[in-house]
Design an enzyme around this catalytic site. Structure first.
Site, mmCIF file in Angstrom:
data_model
loop_
_atom_site.group_PDB
_atom_site.id
_atom_site.type_symbol
_atom_site.label_atom_id
_atom_site.label_comp_id
_atom_site.label_asym_id
_atom_site.label_seq_id
_atom_site.Cartn_x
_atom_site.Cartn_y
_atom_site.Cartn_z
ATOM 1 N N ASP A 58 0.875 -1.177 0.000
ATOM 2 C CA ASP A 58 0.000 0.000 0.000
ATOM 3 C C ASP A 58 0.908 1.221 0.000
ATOM 4 O O ASP A 58 1.588 1.499 1.004
ATOM 5 C CB ASP A 58 -0.901 -0.027 1.243
ATOM 6 C CG ASP A 58 -1.828 1.185 1.301
ATOM 7 O OD1 ASP A 58 -1.619 2.166 0.538
ATOM 8 O OD2 ASP A 58 -2.764 1.162 2.123
ATOM 9 N N ASN A 82 2.467 4.832 -10.743
ATOM 10 C CA ASN A 82 1.160 4.729 -11.411
ATOM 11 C C ASN A 82 0.014 4.523 -10.416
ATOM 12 O O ASN A 82 -1.127 4.876 -10.709
ATOM 13 C CB ASN A 82 1.230 3.557 -12.404
ATOM 14 C CG ASN A 82 -0.123 3.086 -12.875
ATOM 15 O OD1 ASN A 82 -0.747 3.708 -13.726
ATOM 16 N ND2 ASN A 82 -0.590 1.970 -12.309
ATOM 17 N N TYR A 147 -9.051 15.167 -6.107
ATOM 18 C CA TYR A 147 -8.296 14.304 -7.035
ATOM 19 C C TYR A 147 -7.481 15.157 -8.009
ATOM 20 O O TYR A 147 -6.288 14.940 -8.201
ATOM 21 C CB TYR A 147 -9.265 13.379 -7.778
ATOM 22 C CG TYR A 147 -8.604 12.553 -8.866
ATOM 23 C CD1 TYR A 147 -7.671 11.563 -8.551
ATOM 24 C CD2 TYR A 147 -8.908 12.764 -10.212
ATOM 25 C CE1 TYR A 147 -7.057 10.816 -9.551
ATOM 26 C CE2 TYR A 147 -8.311 12.015 -11.213
ATOM 27 C CZ TYR A 147 -7.383 11.043 -10.879
ATOM 28 O OH TYR A 147 -6.777 10.302 -11.869
ATOM 29 N N GLY A 148 -8.139 16.137 -8.632
ATOM 30 C CA GLY A 148 -7.434 17.017 -9.559
ATOM 31 C C GLY A 148 -6.334 17.796 -8.857
ATOM 32 O O GLY A 148 -5.230 17.969 -9.393
ATOM 33 N N ALA A 149 -6.618 18.257 -7.638
ATOM 34 C CA ALA A 149 -5.603 19.002 -6.873
ATOM 35 C C ALA A 149 -4.400 18.110 -6.586
ATOM 36 O O ALA A 149 -3.246 18.562 -6.647
ATOM 37 C CB ALA A 149 -6.218 19.518 -5.574
ATOM 38 N N ALA A 150 -4.655 16.844 -6.281
ATOM 39 C CA ALA A 150 -3.555 15.910 -5.996
ATOM 40 C C ALA A 150 -2.700 15.690 -7.238
ATOM 41 O O ALA A 150 -1.466 15.679 -7.169
ATOM 42 C CB ALA A 150 -4.120 14.582 -5.500
ATOM 43 N N LYS A 151 -3.341 15.528 -8.394
ATOM 44 C CA LYS A 151 -2.581 15.307 -9.631
ATOM 45 C C LYS A 151 -1.836 16.586 -10.051
ATOM 46 O O LYS A 151 -0.750 16.502 -10.619
ATOM 47 C CB LYS A 151 -3.512 14.814 -10.741
ATOM 48 C CG LYS A 151 -4.095 13.408 -10.499
ATOM 49 C CD LYS A 151 -3.036 12.319 -10.474
ATOM 50 C CE LYS A 151 -3.671 10.920 -10.590
ATOM 51 N NZ LYS A 151 -2.665 9.840 -10.506
ATOM 52 N N ILE A 180 -9.219 7.022 -20.133
ATOM 53 C CA ILE A 180 -8.656 5.764 -20.613
ATOM 54 C C ILE A 180 -9.620 4.638 -20.242
ATOM 55 O O ILE A 180 -9.933 4.443 -19.047
ATOM 56 C CB ILE A 180 -7.271 5.478 -19.972
ATOM 57 C CG1 ILE A 180 -6.309 6.658 -20.176
ATOM 58 C CG2 ILE A 180 -6.681 4.182 -20.529
ATOM 59 C CD1 ILE A 180 -5.854 6.911 -21.595
HETATM 60 N N1 LIG Z 1 -8.561 5.547 -16.301
HETATM 61 C C1 LIG Z 1 -8.535 6.844 -16.515
HETATM 62 O O1 LIG Z 1 -9.383 7.375 -17.254
HETATM 63 C C2 LIG Z 1 -7.439 7.699 -15.906
HETATM 64 C C3 LIG Z 1 -7.268 8.999 -16.407
HETATM 65 C C4 LIG Z 1 -6.247 9.800 -15.884
HETATM 66 C C5 LIG Z 1 -5.396 9.308 -14.923
HETATM 67 N N2 LIG Z 1 -5.586 8.039 -14.425
HETATM 68 C C6 LIG Z 1 -4.595 7.555 -13.428
HETATM 69 O O2 LIG Z 1 -3.948 6.423 -13.966
HETATM 70 C C7 LIG Z 1 -3.386 5.643 -12.904
HETATM 71 C C8 LIG Z 1 -3.727 4.180 -13.151
HETATM 72 O O3 LIG Z 1 -5.129 4.006 -13.008
HETATM 73 P P1 LIG Z 1 -5.998 3.108 -13.999
HETATM 74 O O4 LIG Z 1 -6.822 4.010 -14.804
HETATM 75 O O5 LIG Z 1 -5.143 2.100 -14.676
HETATM 76 O O6 LIG Z 1 -7.027 2.447 -12.960
HETATM 77 P P2 LIG Z 1 -6.948 1.099 -12.114
HETATM 78 O O7 LIG Z 1 -7.182 -0.058 -13.004
HETATM 79 O O8 LIG Z 1 -7.875 1.314 -10.967
HETATM 80 O O9 LIG Z 1 -5.430 1.019 -11.592
HETATM 81 C C9 LIG Z 1 -4.992 1.609 -10.394
HETATM 82 C C10 LIG Z 1 -4.086 0.615 -9.709
HETATM 83 O O10 LIG Z 1 -3.471 1.244 -8.592
HETATM 84 C C11 LIG Z 1 -3.533 0.361 -7.493
HETATM 85 N N3 LIG Z 1 -3.562 1.188 -6.293
HETATM 86 C C12 LIG Z 1 -4.456 2.154 -5.974
HETATM 87 N N4 LIG Z 1 -4.147 2.675 -4.780
HETATM 88 C C13 LIG Z 1 -3.034 2.027 -4.344
HETATM 89 C C14 LIG Z 1 -2.252 2.106 -3.172
HETATM 90 N N5 LIG Z 1 -2.545 2.952 -2.171
HETATM 91 N N6 LIG Z 1 -1.175 1.309 -3.059
HETATM 92 C C15 LIG Z 1 -0.875 0.432 -4.045
HETATM 93 N N7 LIG Z 1 -1.578 0.302 -5.171
HETATM 94 C C16 LIG Z 1 -2.660 1.101 -5.309
HETATM 95 C C17 LIG Z 1 -4.796 -0.464 -7.680
HETATM 96 O O11 LIG Z 1 -4.682 -1.768 -7.094
HETATM 97 P P3 LIG Z 1 -5.217 -2.082 -5.612
HETATM 98 O O12 LIG Z 1 -6.602 -1.513 -5.512
HETATM 99 O O13 LIG Z 1 -5.172 -3.572 -5.527
HETATM 100 O O14 LIG Z 1 -4.246 -1.443 -4.673
HETATM 101 C C18 LIG Z 1 -4.849 -0.595 -9.200
HETATM 102 O O15 LIG Z 1 -4.175 -1.758 -9.642
HETATM 103 C C19 LIG Z 1 -3.951 6.224 -11.624
HETATM 104 O O16 LIG Z 1 -2.958 7.019 -11.006
HETATM 105 C C20 LIG Z 1 -5.117 7.089 -12.090
HETATM 106 O O17 LIG Z 1 -5.377 8.153 -11.216
HETATM 107 C C21 LIG Z 1 -6.583 7.239 -14.886
#
Ligand SMILES: NC(=O)c1ccc[n+]([C@@H]2O[C@H](COP(=O)([O-])OP(=O)(O)OC[C@H]3O[C@@H](n4cnc5c(N)ncnc54)[C@H](OP(=O)(O)O)[C@@H]3O)[C@@H](O)[C@H]2O)c1
Length: 243
Positions: A58, A82, A147-151, A180
């Site tokens: 985590d 990521n 969320y946006g503020a964090a990014k 995505i």
């Molecule tokens: N999908 C979109 O449209 C989109 C757009 C812009 C940015 N993003 C960003 O892209 C990144 C990847 O997300 P994704 O879209 O591929 O969604 P996702 O499938 O939900 O992938 C996020 C991954 O991060 C892991 N995770 C979350 N919190 C965690 C923590 N505290 N410690 C360890 N692992 C953690 C999750 O696994 P566990 O739950 O098992 O920990 C999951 O495998 C994220 O940073 C997200 O904010 C996504």
């Protein structure tokens, strides 16, 4: 020579695609996440010639990051921060001020502090010629609450990181995706109407795919991108432009 790549949150979505890309290139990839199930499925499913090792961590928990660090090799070539997501999707709906503060901090922890603490823990092991890549979001520029503020904070912190690592020949950049598909990001909370709006906002007329992000990450980690650092690379099909 095979490189060692750490992809946080590599069990699903973009992280899984990024891990698969590097493993296909022959690298040694470590993926992390909180749930053992998706990690194991992904490690089993990804073909070589490289390797994929799954470790539960985590990334909001410094003690867990130290335990992870003890399992990792002495040299890390590429760190992909990521792990993250919009933690509001998991909020309990409480609206009092204490809940607002808690939920706001949850997004900062999941998307900003997690990347900073992970990078700090592993900084000494990052190899010359390597790269740190943060997965940001279009939300940083378009507004999306905490969320946006964090990014947005992630992109700001990355500027500092680039300066810190630059003298060692290590780059630090943000890949900032738009919408995505084929990820767990939205859980079951993306309505057809909102999905259509997200696609309609692009110039390409389609949702992004995890492979779109993989290409950008692979480039930033490549020898071709050694003078590219401290930047945000937007991968959003034209849904947001910096010009
Ligand atoms: N999908 C979109 O449209 C989109 C757009 C812009 C940015 N993003 C960003 O892209 C990144 C990847 O997300 P994704 O879209 O591929 O969604 P996702 O499938 O939900 O992938 C996020 C991954 O991060 C892991 N995770 C979350 N919190 C965690 C923590 N505290 N410690 C360890 N692992 C953690 C999750 O696994 P566990 O739950 O098992 O920990 C999951 O495998 C994220 O940073 C997200 O904010 C996504």
């Amino acid at each position: 020579m095979p490189r060692t790549i750490l992809v946080t949150g590599g069990g699903t979505g973009m992280g899984r695609a990024i891990a698969a890309h590097f493993a296909a290139a022959g690298d040694h990839v470590v993926i992390t996440g909180r749930r053992p199930g998706p990690l194991k499925d992904t490690a089993d499913a990804i073909a070589g010639p490289g390797t994929v090792r799954a470790l539960v961590c985590d990334h909001t928990d410094p003690a867990a990051i130290l335990r992870l660090a003890a399992e990792l090799p002495d040299r890390i070539d590429v760190l992909v921060n990521n792990a993250g997501g919009n933690t509001d999707f998991d909020a309990d709906g409480a609206t009092d001020l204490a809940a607002y503060a808690r939920d706001f901090r949850a997004n900062l922890d999941a998307n900003l502090v997690s990347a900073a603490v992970t990078t700090r823990a592993l900084a000494d092991r990052l190899a010359a010629g390597g790269a740190v890549i943060q997965i940001g979001s279009i939300a940083a520029d378009q507004g999306a609450g905490a969320y946006g503020a964090a990014k947005a904070g992630l992109a700001s912190w990355n500027v500092d990181l680039a300066r810190e690592l630059g003298p060692r020949g290590i780059t630090a950049n943000v890949v900032s995706p738009g919408y995505i598909a084929d990820t767990e990001f939205f859980r079951d909370k993306l309505s057809d109407e909102r999905r259509e709006r997200l696609v309609a906002a692009t110039a390409t007329g389609r949702a992004g795919a995890p492979a779109d992000i993989t290409g950008a990450v692979a480039f930033l980690a490549s020898p071709a991108a050694r003078h590219l650092t401290g930047q945000v690379l937007n991968v959003n099909g034209g849904a947001h432009s910096t010009r």
